[in-house]
Design a protein around this motif. Structure first.
Motif, short mmCIF file in Angstrom:
data_model
loop_
_atom_site.label_atom_id
_atom_site.label_comp_id
_atom_site.label_asym_id
_atom_site.label_seq_id
_atom_site.Cartn_x
_atom_site.Cartn_y
_atom_site.Cartn_z
N GLN A 172 0.83 -1.20 0.00
CA GLN A 172 0.00 0.00 0.00
C GLN A 172 0.87 1.26 0.00
N ARG A 175 2.19 1.73 -3.37
CA ARG A 175 1.12 2.22 -4.23
C ARG A 175 0.94 3.72 -4.03
N ALA A 176 0.95 4.15 -2.76
CA ALA A 176 0.74 5.56 -2.48
C ALA A 176 1.89 6.42 -3.01
N GLN A 177 3.12 5.87 -2.94
CA GLN A 177 4.27 6.69 -3.31
C GLN A 177 4.57 6.71 -4.79
N THR A 181 0.05 0.46 -9.29
CA THR A 181 -0.73 -0.48 -8.49
C THR A 181 -0.43 -1.92 -8.84
N TYR B 76 -8.02 -1.85 -6.66
CA TYR B 76 -7.04 -0.82 -7.03
C TYR B 76 -6.34 -1.10 -8.35
#
Lengths: 219, 218
Positions: A172, A175-177, A181, B76
């Protein structure tokens, strides 16, 4: 692609947490399984009753609820756990409750004549269990324990929700950085699968070792 | 910390709304799992080696990886491939696929338990493959599977809180949001546990009843 490679160490760090959590959870689950499973077969009613309560409670409520309860509610009673401790506690107690039924079933499936033989040899209840019943029952438990261990491995993913930085949590973060994905999630899916394979291979190996020389003897 | 009944009454309607969503998700996921499981079980018996191997691998893979990660994947990753699913749809597909691989195993065992004589008799009566399945094999194979299938239904029910991670407003998510909003965790978390315990104890006793019923017929 370049940015992705720099995140591999992060995922591997998470993988270590996942492995550690799985192993620690398995140890606790194994202990609880034997304590509660044998407790259910106890001659003393209160012990049986206590073991049944433990098993029904942990099998009846979700692992999720138990985890959140351990993390958010126990501190209110003065017992503050780190996410790692809460994770190990919830996973171990939950899977231990399932394992307890496996232990009970395996011990009960050992033939009556074995119990009678123990009595005939004047073994105490504990000696009979330790030297005669459990060595035979253990072999019967292993295949189901294998499934339970894989369930535990898969359940470790939920600890990411109480901010423990396991593999899922790290994916996660990546994914955020990076905004990518597919790569992190496919990577961790593969890693989980490899871990599950390794777990089942090693338990199957153990099973083969324990049954060596018993081929054709067991009915 | 002391237990506050007035707070319990205040949050009860919100939690019950969550219970409704949880039950809906469980039932929807169960229907999907039953269908997907049957499809996987039939594909696994395919005479085509490649189809059989691929199906076996897919089943192994899905069973070996966490449901939570699969849900993240559906929610996602798929949008990147142009497939955008709502949270509830992704949740139902995730539950259905994951538990479908478990029910596939149940179907396999059930189908294998139908005696070979039945297959031979179907062939002797010159039934087509489709007729053999729908009229001879499945009607005999499915009733004994019901208890095992129901067991997975209960297991799935206990995994529905995972849907909260992809923003479905089920019981756990409702409880967390009221807990965060009021900064009181004791009552919401305990109530969620109580709800789960009550529903699963009721469903387990229903299951026992069902087992006895089926045992009497069989």
């Amino acid at each position: 692609m370049h940015s992705w490679f720099s995140f591999i160490p992060l995922i591997l760090e998470g993988a270590l947490v996942t492995v550690g959590l799985t192993l620690a959870g398995c140890v606790l689950a194994l202990m609880m399984a034997f304590i509660a499973g044998l407790g259910r077969l106890s001659l003393h009613a209160p012990v049986r009753w206590l073991a049944t309560c433990y098993i029904e409670f942990f099998r009846g409520t979700s692992i999720f609820v138990q985890l959140f309860w351990a993390y958010f509610v126990l501190p209110l009673f003065g017992l503050t756990l780190t996410p790692l401790e809460a994770g190990i506690l919830a996973l171990g107690l939950n899977v231990g409750a399932y394992g307890a039924e496996v232990v009970r079933g395996a011990v009960q499936s050992i033939g009556r004549e074995q119990h009678e033989a123990c009595r005939a040899l004047n073994l105490t209840r504990w000696q009979g269990l330790r030297h005669v019943i459990l060595p035979q029952a253990l072999v019967l438990m292993l295949p189901t324990f294998c499934n339970n261990a894989i369930e535990l491995l898969k359940a470790t993913a939920v600890v990411s929700l109480i901010s423990l930085s396991d593999m899922t949590f790290q994916a996660q973060v990546v994914r955020a950085q990076t905004g990518s994905t597919a790569v992190p999630f496919i990577t961790i899916l593969l890693l989980y699968f490899v871990m599950a394979l390794a777990l089942s291979r090693s338990i199957r190996g153990l099973e083969k070792r324990l049954t060596r020389g018993l081929e054709g003897v067991r009915t | 910390m002391d237990w506050s009944w007035s707070f319990v009454w205040e949050i009860l309607p919100t939690l019950l709304e969550g219970v409704r969503v949880t039950i809906l998700a469980t039932l929807g996921g169960a229907v999907l799992a039953a269908v997907i499981g049957l499809a996987l079980a039939l594909l696994r018996r395919s005479p085509n080696k490649a189809v059989m191997r691929t199906t076996s691998f897919v089943i192994e893979f899905i069973r070996g990886t966490p449901l939570l990660v699969q849900l993240y994947f559906l929610f996602y990753v798929l949008p990147d491939a142009g497939i955008t699913l709502g949270p509830m749809t992704a949740g139902l597909i995730g539950l259905g696929l994951h538990y479908g691989t478990y029910t596939a195993e149940v179907y396999r065992a059930g189908i294998d338990n139908v005696p070979t004589g039945q297959w031979e008799a179907a062939k002797a009566c010159n039934l087509t493959g489709r007729q053999t399945w729908t009229q001879i094999i499945l009607p005999q194979a499915i009733p004994p599977m019901v208890p095992a299938l129901a067991n997975y239904l209960i297991a799935m029910f206990k995994e529905t809180p995972l849907l909260s991670a992809i923003t479905v407003l089920e019981l756990m998510n409702q409880a967390r949001s009221v807990a965060n909003f009021n900064y009181r965790y004791l009552e919401p978390m305990t109530l969620v546990g109580v709800f789960f315990l009550i529903i699963s104890l009721i469903s387990v006793s229903l299951l026992r009843l069902l087992e006895r019923r089926l045992g009497r017929i069989g």
